[in-house]
Design an enzyme around this catalytic site. Structure first.
Site, PDB file in Angstrom:
ATOM      1  CG  HIS A 117      77.132  10.115 -32.843  1.00 18.45           C
ATOM      2  ND1 HIS A 117      77.854   8.992 -33.212  1.00 18.45           N
ATOM      3  CD2 HIS A 117      75.907   9.954 -33.393  1.00 18.45           C
ATOM      4  CE1 HIS A 117      77.084   8.207 -33.958  1.00 18.45           C
ATOM      5  NE2 HIS A 117      75.907   8.778 -34.081  1.00 18.45           N
ATOM      6  CE1 TYR A 118      73.599  18.043 -30.706  1.00 18.97           C
ATOM      7  CE2 TYR A 118      74.275  17.533 -32.946  1.00 18.97           C
ATOM      8  CZ  TYR A 118      73.303  17.915 -32.048  1.00 18.97           C
ATOM      9  OH  TYR A 118      72.024  18.164 -32.495  1.00 18.97           O
TER      10      TYR A 118
END
Length: 581
Positions: free
Chosen positions: A516-517
């Site tokens: 989820h960067y």
């Protein structure tokens, strides 16, 4: 040199883990006639496009489909087709694509400078082809903070949901987590919902009841095939600018096809013309801006990249939601499940779960679950310590672990809106080489405090009757579970795991990612509120690289919504509100 060492290290891990990888048949004839190989592109004099979208991923596909209703759109995707690839489409083969490090893999592994192995998608449909499938919307406060039109947002989410989103058949491990969360005080139960609400809920999924994955690539079917052209294995090298005017203007993109041949696609000229739109993700979009000459002047000059526009913020503010997990052995094998249930706490931690494993006849021979290193989750080996000896020791110890030790499930905790941030920078001018990325996990003390809270919450859940019924968890003190979890994921054993200080060390030592960067092209610093790149004309960035925080518990719903939302908004800007499709 750094990229060579990184690639060598990944190759060593792959070989030592004794994988048998299967990725389908390479380029499978797509179901849609407008999807073609990049080598089919021919630069006909005078041929131009209203919009050129770089990246056929989670945002790029719905964006292209929407814009194609009124304009001529070229969508360039560096990866291949998801269709006909059972490793992508079947839930039971979820782990294979993430384990594969071949050039044709739909997943490209990279190691952050923090020592966490991560992955970026390389396939039409982007991250929706390789993720755990969980679907949940952003909160109303997130929508307000983004200055989005609430009505259009509430029209754009359902546009996605009616095409590719389903309610899950809740697996036993997910049901146990649901009930355990409630008993542990993560309440109320909000039922089946896409909404982001404090408490416990069951969210949506892009896997249907047969375990078949539906992806953002399927949203292309909602476009106008007469106006839409999609090229696969089209690796964009840079954006071309006209620098003769008052400010630089994007006029074309250069890309190479699967055979290495170079091409140039150009934008239509004229007043009210379209844009080049980067939707290459939180790694790809800032990387392409830098390669095209937009970024910190000093950094560009070091690599002899001609400076088009100095912007010190490109590649800055990178964040990744840190995740840690606890492995829970079970009395009997549990059904495979990915993310279905989530607990949303007011402390800013999310509690989720995965369980079991399954694999078809074409799967890899040894698989230790969603969080094992076989799917690209080896963590906390500092770059200076990555060596052949370390890889051999890791593989040897993994092989010595009994298969029975992985009969069970994981309970995961991850941090919402980490305050720890890092940056992205180029290692070289090769677009196929991932840039250097630093996330600085847990560098902010409040992130570490929230991780400890999450682990303590998991400890409460483990002791509930609902988990104990499946696991016999009373047989395992928390110290044993922590040590078992370290061995399962990292082969590092924390000391004194029963006190807060050691749990802090456990958080640091076992941090992993759930992909989820975000960040690198923030609104107000790199792009404006309409996602136009500031200081140049004809260029936008529409994807998760513009996010300061990741939306909801899992971002894919909002990234797809964003593609649809911005497509409609752009049509309205050019044609008026009657342009809605």
């Amino acid at each position: 040199m750094a990229s060579i060492k990184q690639g060598l290290f990944l190759m060593i891990l792959l070989l030592l883990s004794i994988f048998r990888s299967s990725q389908g048949k390479g380029f499978t004839k797509p179901r849609y006639p407008y999807i073609k190989k990049a080598s089919s592109f021919s630069s006909v004099p005078g041929e131009a496009y209203d919009y050129i979208i770089v990246g056929g991923g989670t945002a790029g596909c719905p964006l292209a489909a929407t814009l194609s209703h009124k304009f001529k759109v070229l969508l360039l995707e560096r990866g291949g087709s998801p269709y006909g690839n059972r490793n992508i489409s079947r839930l039971q083969n979820f782990h294979i694509s993430l384990a594969d490090t071949s050039p044709s893999s739909p997943s490209q592994a990279f190691i952050s400078t923090d020592g966490v192995i991560n992955a970026r998608a390389r396939v039409l449909g982007g991250g929706t082809c390789i993720n755990a499938g969980f679907y949940t919307r952003a909160s109303p406060s997130y929508v307000n903070a983004a200055s989005w039109d609430g009505q259009l947002v509430n029209e754009s989410y359902p546009w996605v949901e009616k095409r590719i989103v389903y309610w899950p058949n809740v697996a036993p491990w997910q049901a146990a987590l649901r009930d355990g969360l409630l008993e542990a005080g993560v309440s109320p139960f909000n039922g089946y919902t896409f909404d982001h609400i404090y408490g416990t809920k069951v969210g949506g999924t892009i896997f249907d009841r047969r375990g078949f994955r539906h992806t953002a690539a399927d949203l292309l079917a909602a476009g106008n095939p007469n106006n839409l052209r999609v090229l696969l294995r089209a690796s964009v090298q840079k954006i071309v600018f006209d620098t003769q005017g008052r400010r630089p203007k994007a006029v074309a993109v250069q890309f190479k096809d699967e055979n290495g041949r170079q091409h140039q696609a150009v934008l239509e000229e004229g007043a009210g013309g379209g844009d080049v739109i980067l939707s290459a993700g939180a790694i790809g979009s800032p990387q392409l801006l830098l390669l095209s000459g937009i970024g910190p002047k000093h950094d560009l000059e070091k690599l002899r990249i001609p400076v088009v526009l100095h912007n010190q913020h490109v590649g800055k503010g990178m964040s990744d939601n840190p995740m840690n997990s606890i492995f829970i052995p079970t009395k009997k094998p549990v059904r495979q499940s990915l993310i279905q249930t989530v607990g949303i706490t007011k402390m800013g931690t999310f509690i989720e779960a995965s369980s079991g494993f399954s694999q078809s006849s074409d799967s890899i021979q040894c698989h230790h679950g969603i969080l094992s290193a076989e799917i690209g989750q080896l963590s906390a080996i500092p770059p200076a310590q990555r060596s052949l000896e370390a890889a051999q020791k890791y593989a040897r110890n993994k092989q010595n672990l009994p298969r029975e030790a992985f009969r069970g499930g994981f309970i995961l905790e991850k941090i919402d809106g980490p305050l720890s941030t890092g940056e992205l920078s180029l290692l070289n001018t090769d677009v196929d080489c991932s840039p250097a990325v630093t996330f600085n996990y847990f560098s902010h003390p409040y992130d570490l405090k929230r991780c400890v809270h999450g682990i303590r919450t998991i400890e409460k859940i483990v002791r509930t009757k609902h988990i104990a019924k499946l696991s016999g968890a009373d047989e395992y003190p928390m110290e044993v579970l922590l040590n078992m979890s370290v061995k399962a994921n990292l082969n590092l054993v924390p000391k004194h795991t029963n006190d807060t200080a050691s749990i802090q060390q456990f958080c640091r030592d076992t941090v992993i990612t759930i992909w989820h960067y975000h960040g690198g092209c923030h609104v107000g610093k790199v792009v404006d509120n309409d996602y136009r790149v500031m200081g140049v004309a004809g260029l936008r960035v529409i994807d998760g690289s513009t996010f300061v925080n990741s939306p909801g518990t899992n971002p894919q719903a909002t990234v797809m919504m964003m593609g649809r939302y911005m497509g409609v908004k752009i049509l309205r800007e050019r044609l008026g509100r009657a342009a809605a499709v």
